[in-house]
Design an enzyme around this catalytic site. Structure first.
Site, PDB file in Angstrom:
ATOM      1  N   ASP A  32       9.266  27.590  59.432  1.00  7.23           N
ATOM      2  CA  ASP A  32       9.811  26.035  59.259  1.00  7.23           C
ATOM      3  C   ASP A  32       9.283  25.044  58.147  1.00  7.23           C
ATOM      4  O   ASP A  32      10.014  24.473  58.325  1.00  7.23           O
ATOM      5  CB  ASP A  32      10.553  25.991  60.471  1.00  7.23           C
ATOM      6  N   TYR A  33       8.583  24.862  58.962  1.00 11.11           N
ATOM      7  CA  TYR A  33       6.995  23.555  59.280  1.00 11.11           C
ATOM      8  C   TYR A  33       7.247  23.367  57.857  1.00 11.11           C
ATOM      9  O   TYR A  33       7.393  22.617  56.797  1.00 11.11           O
ATOM     10  CB  TYR A  33       6.195  23.837  60.127  1.00 11.11           C
ATOM     11  N   PHE A  35       8.835  25.028  54.830  1.00  5.58           N
ATOM     12  CA  PHE A  35       9.627  24.364  54.129  1.00  5.58           C
ATOM     13  C   PHE A  35      10.058  23.732  54.112  1.00  5.58           C
ATOM     14  O   PHE A  35      10.952  23.061  53.889  1.00  5.58           O
ATOM     15  CB  PHE A  35      11.437  25.258  55.499  1.00  5.58           C
ATOM     16  N   GLU A 113      37.743  46.005  57.093  1.00  8.92           N
ATOM     17  CA  GLU A 113      37.158  44.847  57.414  1.00  8.92           C
ATOM     18  C   GLU A 113      37.526  44.171  58.184  1.00  8.92           C
ATOM     19  O   GLU A 113      38.565  44.391  59.108  1.00  8.92           O
ATOM     20  CB  GLU A 113      37.261  44.022  55.989  1.00  8.92           C
ATOM     21  N   LYS A 115      38.394  41.338  61.233  1.00 15.37           N
ATOM     22  CA  LYS A 115      39.262  40.163  60.237  1.00 15.37           C
ATOM     23  C   LYS A 115      38.573  38.744  60.730  1.00 15.37           C
ATOM     24  O   LYS A 115      38.778  38.133  62.210  1.00 15.37           O
ATOM     25  CB  LYS A 115      41.398  39.907  60.643  1.00 15.37           C
ATOM     26  N   ASP A 117      38.011  35.804  62.361  1.00 16.11           N
ATOM     27  CA  ASP A 117      39.319  34.365  63.115  1.00 16.11           C
ATOM     28  C   ASP A 117      38.657  32.922  62.908  1.00 16.11           C
ATOM     29  O   ASP A 117      37.876  32.576  63.610  1.00 16.11           O
ATOM     30  CB  ASP A 117      39.453  34.836  64.638  1.00 16.11           C
ATOM     31  N   GLU A 172      35.716  33.089  54.729  1.00 20.58           N
ATOM     32  CA  GLU A 172      35.927  32.764  55.532  1.00 20.58           C
ATOM     33  C   GLU A 172      34.884  31.826  56.687  1.00 20.58           C
ATOM     34  O   GLU A 172      34.066  32.118  56.692  1.00 20.58           O
ATOM     35  CB  GLU A 172      36.998  33.808  57.125  1.00 20.58           C
ATOM     36  N   TYR A 224      35.130  38.019  51.521  1.00 18.51           N
ATOM     37  CA  TYR A 224      35.433  38.952  52.002  1.00 18.51           C
ATOM     38  C   TYR A 224      36.851  39.693  50.224  1.00 18.51           C
ATOM     39  O   TYR A 224      37.305  40.444  50.629  1.00 18.51           O
ATOM     40  CB  TYR A 224      36.207  38.358  52.967  1.00 18.51           C
ATOM     41  N   LYS A 311      46.272  43.489  64.297  1.00 19.96           N
ATOM     42  CA  LYS A 311      45.598  42.311  65.652  1.00 19.96           C
ATOM     43  C   LYS A 311      45.127  43.017  66.716  1.00 19.96           C
ATOM     44  O   LYS A 311      46.033  43.563  67.066  1.00 19.96           O
ATOM     45  CB  LYS A 311      46.789  41.505  65.159  1.00 19.96           C
ATOM     46  N   CYS A 405      45.542   7.266  88.007  1.00 15.03           N
ATOM     47  CA  CYS A 405      44.626   7.900  88.121  1.00 15.03           C
ATOM     48  C   CYS A 405      44.717   8.843  89.882  1.00 15.03           C
ATOM     49  O   CYS A 405      44.486   7.953  90.574  1.00 15.03           O
ATOM     50  CB  CYS A 405      43.006   7.622  88.197  1.00 15.03           C
ATOM     51  N   CYS A 408      41.190   6.821  91.111  1.00 14.66           N
ATOM     52  CA  CYS A 408      41.512   4.968  91.668  1.00 14.66           C
ATOM     53  C   CYS A 408      42.591   4.345  91.677  1.00 14.66           C
ATOM     54  O   CYS A 408      42.775   3.392  91.839  1.00 14.66           O
ATOM     55  CB  CYS A 408      40.844   4.686  90.985  1.00 14.66           C
ATOM     56  N   CYS A 423      41.589   7.431  82.027  1.00 19.03           N
ATOM     57  CA  CYS A 423      41.899   6.227  82.994  1.00 19.03           C
ATOM     58  C   CYS A 423      41.515   5.046  82.450  1.00 19.03           C
ATOM     59  O   CYS A 423      39.898   5.187  82.288  1.00 19.03           O
ATOM     60  CB  CYS A 423      41.047   7.032  84.918  1.00 19.03           C
ATOM     61  N   CYS A 429      35.980   3.366  88.761  1.00 17.44           N
ATOM     62  CA  CYS A 429      37.269   4.672  89.403  1.00 17.44           C
ATOM     63  C   CYS A 429      35.580   5.949  89.079  1.00 17.44           C
ATOM     64  O   CYS A 429      35.054   5.672  88.373  1.00 17.44           O
ATOM     65  CB  CYS A 429      37.402   4.898  87.693  1.00 17.44           C
TER      66      CYS A 429
HETATM   67  P1  AMP Z   1      47.049  34.985  58.445  1.00 18.09           P
HETATM   68  O1  AMP Z   1      46.467  33.914  58.535  1.00 18.09           O
HETATM   69  O2  AMP Z   1      46.581  35.365  60.573  1.00 18.09           O
HETATM   70  O3  AMP Z   1      47.690  35.437  57.604  1.00 18.09           O
HETATM   71  O4  AMP Z   1      45.779  35.781  57.757  1.00 18.09           O
HETATM   72  C1  AMP Z   1      45.164  36.042  56.598  1.00 18.09           C
HETATM   73  C2  AMP Z   1      44.242  35.492  56.450  1.00 18.09           C
HETATM   74  O5  AMP Z   1      43.049  35.755  57.464  1.00 18.09           O
HETATM   75  C3  AMP Z   1      43.231  34.724  55.431  1.00 18.09           C
HETATM   76  O6  AMP Z   1      43.696  34.500  54.810  1.00 18.09           O
HETATM   77  C4  AMP Z   1      42.258  34.911  56.095  1.00 18.09           C
HETATM   78  O7  AMP Z   1      42.340  33.679  56.109  1.00 18.09           O
HETATM   79  C5  AMP Z   1      41.672  35.801  57.312  1.00 18.09           C
HETATM   80  N1  AMP Z   1      40.692  36.955  56.778  1.00 18.09           N
HETATM   81  C6  AMP Z   1      39.941  37.566  57.843  1.00 18.09           C
HETATM   82  N2  AMP Z   1      39.011  37.932  57.395  1.00 18.09           N
HETATM   83  C7  AMP Z   1      39.269  38.905  56.157  1.00 18.09           C
HETATM   84  C8  AMP Z   1      39.439  39.791  56.040  1.00 18.09           C
HETATM   85  N3  AMP Z   1      38.655  41.002  55.934  1.00 18.09           N
HETATM   86  N4  AMP Z   1      39.709  40.089  54.252  1.00 18.09           N
HETATM   87  C9  AMP Z   1      40.655  38.921  53.915  1.00 18.09           C
HETATM   88  N5  AMP Z   1      41.733  37.871  55.127  1.00 18.09           N
HETATM   89  C10 AMP Z   1      40.884  37.969  56.491  1.00 18.09           C
HETATM   90 ZN    ZN Z   2      40.557   5.984  87.480  1.00 22.82          ZN
END
Ligand code: AMP
Ligand code: ZN
Length: 667
Positions: A32-33, A35, A113, A115, A117, A172, A224, A311, A405, A408, A423, A429
């Site tokens: 790191d240093y 870099f 794949e 999904k 979040d 994502e 993706y 899901k 609150c 207090c 509050c 308080c």
């Molecule tokens: P939804 O928001 O539930 O309609 O799901 C669609 C969203 O899933 C997409 O817009 C992506 O942001 C997300 N997503 C996450 N992983 C994947 C993946 N492997 N392939 C496609 N979409 C993905």
């Molecule tokens: Zn308070």
């Protein structure tokens, strides 16, 4: 000899490479240093030669640009959503529909794949350079967040290998759990309400105005999907592999399979494995692998027909709502917490669930005695997601958010546009008081040794301290009679308090616990305003003119310094001898230079020789004209006298190049 331009180009290439090795391959070859040293060199050269500015230089990753308004941009290829399924039957029905369209005899391959979040993003690359990053928005148009996106290290600014000259790639943006938890630890220290889940925090991050703040967040990006017209790629799986070759972060969890049974295997496998992932996924995405087949299947108004999400169900149980409690944080933020009849979810017993704020309680129309659904999804604390119909508590047991609150009895306030109640009784308080003193003594603020959070609470409840200024009036006679206070610990405590008076102004300022004034903001304010008086006198406009200080912080500072109680506390701290201004003599000195003997020889690219000498003295160093056993550093410019070098080598004295000197200075 390399020209500055060439050096800049070399450095950029090297830094892009190191970045790739570190963030994409997880296989760095420099420390790191090293870099940081290269990055610093590049930054300095870019400052010196602004003509060679490049918006995709590795230096852009540290952020600093402010976006006031995010421009709306229409997506060239819409960003569809995905149809959701929750059961195998639904997935089988999907396959039937596909087979019908493509012909029953056709062999269909799928990619499976994870999904991810988080927040989706669309990146555009032209000739291997990232030119734009746009949020999904409503799928048709989104916000241009390019400046912020460039600070995310897993997103390449420059591609490798053999990429199409123009294309889009979707991915994502996520915050892995450990980074998310660290962010919340910090929030806790600041007395701010915690972030609820990584997903919302990730999408919120993309819209921060200050890209430097984005750079500090532990965001990553997984890619993706490709979009474009001349990609020379014919399947989804190949697209993932190619993207990986071009330098994108593409997890290797994706799998190509040739039957729906294999899809189910993948689903089952990840049902278990997902719990060990360092980030959150909310399901699996199944895609028809071949692009020609995808094209044949096409889209509905909202989603592709060739892909589907499966899901995972968050584990959900129902239990009785026994009551709602309200907690008061250091800044006065009120957090409602549901008290539940204990119930087991995913192997742990849950007794409490978060309720966020008044709006949520109202939306749920919560009543004590309700049978509530509790879910432990991507949240740290389980949450109430609904109420079981037909199992409602009595209407007269409806939960009304408190107006005063609980500690207090002050009337609560809620700022416009904010979901949180506060509050406003900052000065008496109890939980706010105790929390403020605890904050003041914490490691990152005054770091008072010999005093812990529990002792603070004890001293508070015994009436010995009411606020931070009282700390400096504590006497041995007051504390000796207390439980667990031996002579030695009293002495430690008093010494700890005494030596905290030497802490620099920025620490005191942070310790005051002004809402929204964290460590970084405190540093910035100390640097800009230099003393508490000038901060007190600063108008809101003066404050707003300071880097990184926005409306919210300015407002909070203004309010704090106008409060007569706070003014009294500040006055008392001043009288106790705390540092209420920046100590200039401490400021400019550098520990690596103080009392060290330097010899400078030769000529330099970035400095006049005299300027280097003055600088060394300012930093605390001592200049000497000849090398001797007492010399600590020889700074070697071009054309340095050979005898000096010889002597330094003989005496084993470190010889620093100009770049080494710059690195030492900024260490
Ligand atoms: P939804 O928001 O539930 O309609 O799901 C669609 C969203 O899933 C997409 O817009 C992506 O942001 C997300 N997503 C996450 N992983 C994947 C993946 N492997 N392939 C496609 N979409 C993905
Ligand atoms: Zn308070």
């Amino acid at each position: 000899m390399e020209t500055a331009k060439e050096r800049i180009q070399t450095l950029r290439k090297e830094l892009h490479d190191h970045n790739y090795r570190y963030y994409i391959l997880d296989n760095p070859i420099v420390s790191d240093y090293e870099f940081d040293k290269l990055l610093k060199e590049l930054q300095d050269l870019e400052t010196q030669f602004p003509a060679y500015y490049d918006s995709n230089s590795p230096t852009q990753r540290v952020g600093g640009n402010i976006t006031k308004n995010f421009e709306t941009i229409a997506h060239q290829y819409p960003m569809y959503s995905l149809s959701n399924t929750y059961t195998k039957e639904e997935v089988e029905q999907w396959e039937e529909r596909i087979k019908k369209s493509l012909g029953n005899q056709t062999v269909i391959e799928y990619t499976c794949e994870l999904k991810f979040d988080g927040a989706s993003i669309n990146l555009t690359y032209e000739n291997g350079q990232l030119i734009r990053a746009v949020t999904r928005g409503d799928g048709i148009q989104g916000d241009d967040v390019t400046t912020n996106i460039k600070t995310i290290k897993t997103i390449p600014l420059e591609l490798r290998g053999n990429f199409p000259s123009f294309f889009e790639i979707r991915g994502e943006i996520l915050i892995p759990w450990d980074g998310f938890n660290k962010m919340n630890t910090l929030r806790e220290e600041l007395g701010e309400p915690l972030y609820r889940n990584p997903r919302n925090t990730a999408s919120g991050s993309l819209k921060l105005q200050d890209s430097k703040l984005v750079a500090e967040r532990p965001l990553i990006c997984f890619l993706y999907a490709l979009a474009g017209s001349n990609l020379k790629v014919s399947t989804q799986y190949e697209a993932l592999e190619k993207a990986r070759e071009w330098g994108f972060k593409v997890p290797d969890s994706a799998r190509k399979v040739n039957s729906i049974e294999k899809v189910f295997e993948f689903i089952e496998e990840w049902e278990i494995k997902r719990k060990k992932l360092p980030y959150e996924i909310d399901g699996i995405v199944i895609k028809v692998n071949r692009f020609d087949q995808q094209q044949e299947l096409g889209f509905t108004a909202k989603a592709p027909r060739w892909a589907i999400a499966y899901k995972y169900q968050a584990e959900k149980v129902s239990t009785l709502l026994q009551g709602v409690q309200y907690q008061v944080g250091r800044t006065g933020a009120i957090t409602p917490v549901a008290k539940l009849k204990p119930v087991e979810i995913s192997g742990t017993i849950v007794k409490r669930a978060s309720l966020h704020n008044a709006d949520q309680i109202r939306k749920l129309d919560l009543r004590i005695g309700d049978l509530v659904y509790v879910e432990k999804g991507g949240e740290i604390i389980p949450k109430i997601v609904g109420i079981k119909e037909g199992h409602r508590g009595q209407p007269y047991n409806q939960v009304h958010f408190i107006t005063h609150c609980p500690e207090c009895n002050t009337l609560l306030e809620r700022e416009e546009g904010e979901a949180q109640h506060y509050c406003p009784n900052e000065v008496s308080c109890p939980p706010q008081q105790i929390g403020k003193i605890q904050h003041f003594i914490n490691r990152k603020a005054m770091d008072i040794e010999g005093l812990g959070g529990e002792t603070v609470a004890l001293l508070y409840h015994k009436g010995i301290i009411n606020n931070i200024a009282d700390l400096y009036q504590i006497t041995a006679e007051q504390v000796l009679p207390l439980d667990r206070m031996a002579e030695k610990s009293v002495q430690n405590l008093l010494e700890g308090i005494e030596s905290s008076k030497d802490k620099p102004f920025e620490k005191v300022l942070f310790g005051l616990g002004i809402r929204y004034v964290g460590e970084t903001v405190a540093k910035r304010l100390a640097k800009q305003f230099k003393s508490v008086e000038s901060l007190q006198q600063a108008s809101k406009e003066d404050l707003l003119r300071t880097d990184e200080i926005g409306e919210r912080i300015a407002e909070s500072l203004d309010r704090f310094f106008k409060n007569p109680e706070q003014q009294k506390i500040i006055e008392r701290l001043k009288n106790s001898g705390l540092r209420m201004q920046v100590d200039e003599s401490l400021q400019s000195k550098h520990p690596a230079f103080v009392n060290k003997r330097f010899v400078v020889s030769g000529i330099f690219e970035n400095f006049e020789r005299e300027a280097i000498k003055t600088e060394i003295e300012q930093l605390g160093g001592v200049m000497a004209s000849s090398v001797s056993a007492k010399t600590d550093f020889l700074i070697a410019g071009q054309g340095m006298g050979p005898s000096k070098r010889e002597k330094a080598l003989q005496l084993n004295i470190p010889i620093l190049s100009e770049q080494d000197y710059i690195a030492l200075k900024s260490s």
